[in-house]
Scaffold this active site. Structure first.
Site, mmCIF file in Angstrom:
data_model
loop_
_atom_site.group_PDB
_atom_site.id
_atom_site.type_symbol
_atom_site.label_atom_id
_atom_site.label_comp_id
_atom_site.label_asym_id
_atom_site.label_seq_id
_atom_site.Cartn_x
_atom_site.Cartn_y
_atom_site.Cartn_z
ATOM 1 N N HIS A 37 46.815 -42.859 9.903
ATOM 2 C CA HIS A 37 47.714 -43.481 8.929
ATOM 3 C C HIS A 37 47.594 -45.003 8.996
ATOM 4 C CE1 HIS A 37 49.966 -39.628 9.847
ATOM 5 N NE2 HIS A 37 49.944 -39.583 8.535
ATOM 6 N N SER A 186 48.946 -35.243 12.524
ATOM 7 C CA SER A 186 50.319 -35.112 13.031
ATOM 8 C C SER A 186 50.509 -33.740 13.655
ATOM 9 C CB SER A 186 51.324 -35.276 11.890
ATOM 10 O OG SER A 186 50.971 -36.382 11.108
HETATM 11 P P1 AMP Z 1 49.971 -37.086 5.852
HETATM 12 O O1 AMP Z 1 51.067 -37.891 6.451
HETATM 13 O O2 AMP Z 1 49.447 -36.011 6.723
HETATM 14 O O3 AMP Z 1 50.306 -36.616 4.452
HETATM 15 O O4 AMP Z 1 48.762 -38.091 5.662
HETATM 16 C C1 AMP Z 1 48.929 -39.295 4.950
HETATM 17 C C2 AMP Z 1 47.579 -39.869 4.693
HETATM 18 O O5 AMP Z 1 46.921 -40.135 5.927
HETATM 19 C C3 AMP Z 1 46.659 -38.918 3.903
HETATM 20 O O6 AMP Z 1 45.933 -39.658 2.927
HETATM 21 C C4 AMP Z 1 45.759 -38.386 4.974
HETATM 22 O O7 AMP Z 1 44.486 -37.984 4.493
HETATM 23 C C5 AMP Z 1 45.623 -39.600 5.882
HETATM 24 N N1 AMP Z 1 45.155 -39.187 7.213
HETATM 25 C C6 AMP Z 1 45.693 -38.238 8.005
HETATM 26 N N2 AMP Z 1 44.964 -38.102 9.127
HETATM 27 C C7 AMP Z 1 43.939 -38.983 9.037
HETATM 28 C C8 AMP Z 1 42.839 -39.317 9.881
HETATM 29 N N3 AMP Z 1 42.644 -38.723 11.047
HETATM 30 N N4 AMP Z 1 41.975 -40.278 9.455
HETATM 31 C C9 AMP Z 1 42.169 -40.893 8.258
HETATM 32 N N5 AMP Z 1 43.199 -40.626 7.420
HETATM 33 C C10 AMP Z 1 44.058 -39.685 7.806
#
Ligand code: AMP
Length: 287
Positions: A37, A186
């Site tokens: 993130h 997460s």
């Molecule tokens: P989330 O909170 O899981 O909805 O993720 C929010 C954003 O963070 C989304 O665009 C995800 O693709 C990105 N994201 C989550 N994990 C990673 C990671 N390991 N590397 C890069 N971006 C990530």
């Protein structure tokens, strides 16, 4: 950094900045920040005058049997992470603010959702597209940042933006990984100690498939079957899918708009379903 919880306050704050012609970079998230993130925030911060991050665990994108209630919510810690990474406005609305009454309309994503995660999560991408469009309407960002870890999500959002003429540039950011190669998520917190210690086999197998293709294997089906079999026997988790598709169409045959190949997998552990992928550049299809 200011924290706002209502649409009205968010829009008042955005209006002030737009009057000064500030460009806006937007990072939608569900919180429980990790370095993945934070990389999105850093990139948004480097490329825009103002960075806005939303934290919203969106009930609409969870299937009934999924982890909506137990999804990690760590707002106090997230605030510190956002502040350190140059975020100007953190938008953290309660559910009633985003869904004050039952919806009369939602987005129905019609293509590219019968494969990969969409195959076992039939309502997920409708929920994602709907909340992202709602957030885009509130924030009107110049650029929005998404992680390549959720590659199918990027394809869905790019198509949604094109179909509805949303004036925003979608920027995709490479996957951030732990030292052993496991993609940060997460949901990694929900792995048992032994699951966590073996979970790096996921990335190793994606790399193995990528190497086979890079070194000339042209039968993607053959690579897929072999590597999927090996992954299944190397992990205590259950391999939900292991697929090789063209990107962003997510089809088996290359369309003219496809310039990448995605090798993607999902493994279900006792309390966490993990996803990961590797993308390879491919020559554009001429005709
Ligand atoms: P989330 O909170 O899981 O909805 O993720 C929010 C954003 O963070 C989304 O665009 C995800 O693709 C990105 N994201 C989550 N994990 C990673 C990671 N390991 N590397 C890069 N971006 C990530």
């Amino acid at each position: 950094m200011i924290i706002v919880k209502t649409k009205k306050n968010l829009q008042d704050e955005i209006k002030k900045r737009k009057e000064k012609n500030c460009s806006i970079g937007f990072v939608p998230t569900m919180g429980a920040f990790h370095k993945g993130h934070l990389a999105l925030m850093e990139r948004a911060n480097a490329e825009n005058d103002i960075t806005i991050v939303s934290i919203f665990v969106n009930p609409l994108q969870f299937e009934p049997d999924e982890d909506y209630d137990s999804y990690p919510r760590t707002l106090a810690e997230d605030k510190r992470g956002a502040e350190k990474h140059g975020v100007d406005i953190l938008f953290a609305p309660p559910v009633e603010e985003m869904y004050p009454r039952p919806l009369y309309n939602k987005i129905n994503v019609m293509n590219g959702t019968d494969v990969l995660c969409g195959a076992s999560r039939p309502n997920h991408f409708d929920g994602v597209a709907t909340i992202v469009l709602k957030l885009f309407q509130l924030v009107s960002p110049n650029r929005a940042y998404f992680g390549e870890k959720d590659a199918q999500q990027i394809a869905v959002i790019e198509n949604m933006v094109e179909d509805f003429h949303v004036p925003v540039d979608i920027i995709s950011v490479p996957i951030v990984r732990d030292k052993d190669g496991l993609a940060l998520s997460s949901r990694n917190k929900n792995l048992t100690a032994s699951e966590r210690s073996e979970a790096n086999v996921i990335y190793k197998h994606l790399q193995r498939a990528a190497d086979r293709i890079r070194t000339g294997e042209s039968s993607y089906d053959k690579v897929k079957e072999e590597v999927k079999r090996s992954l299944s026997t190397s992990t205590s988790g259950v391999v939900d899918y292991f697929d090789i598709l063209f990107f962003p169409s997510l089809s088996k045959d290359q369309l003219r708009t496809d310039n990448r190949l995605i090798i993607a997998t999902s493994v279900k552990y006792s309390k966490a379903r993990l996803i990961d992928n590797i993308m390879l550049d491919v020559e554009p299809r001429v005709r």
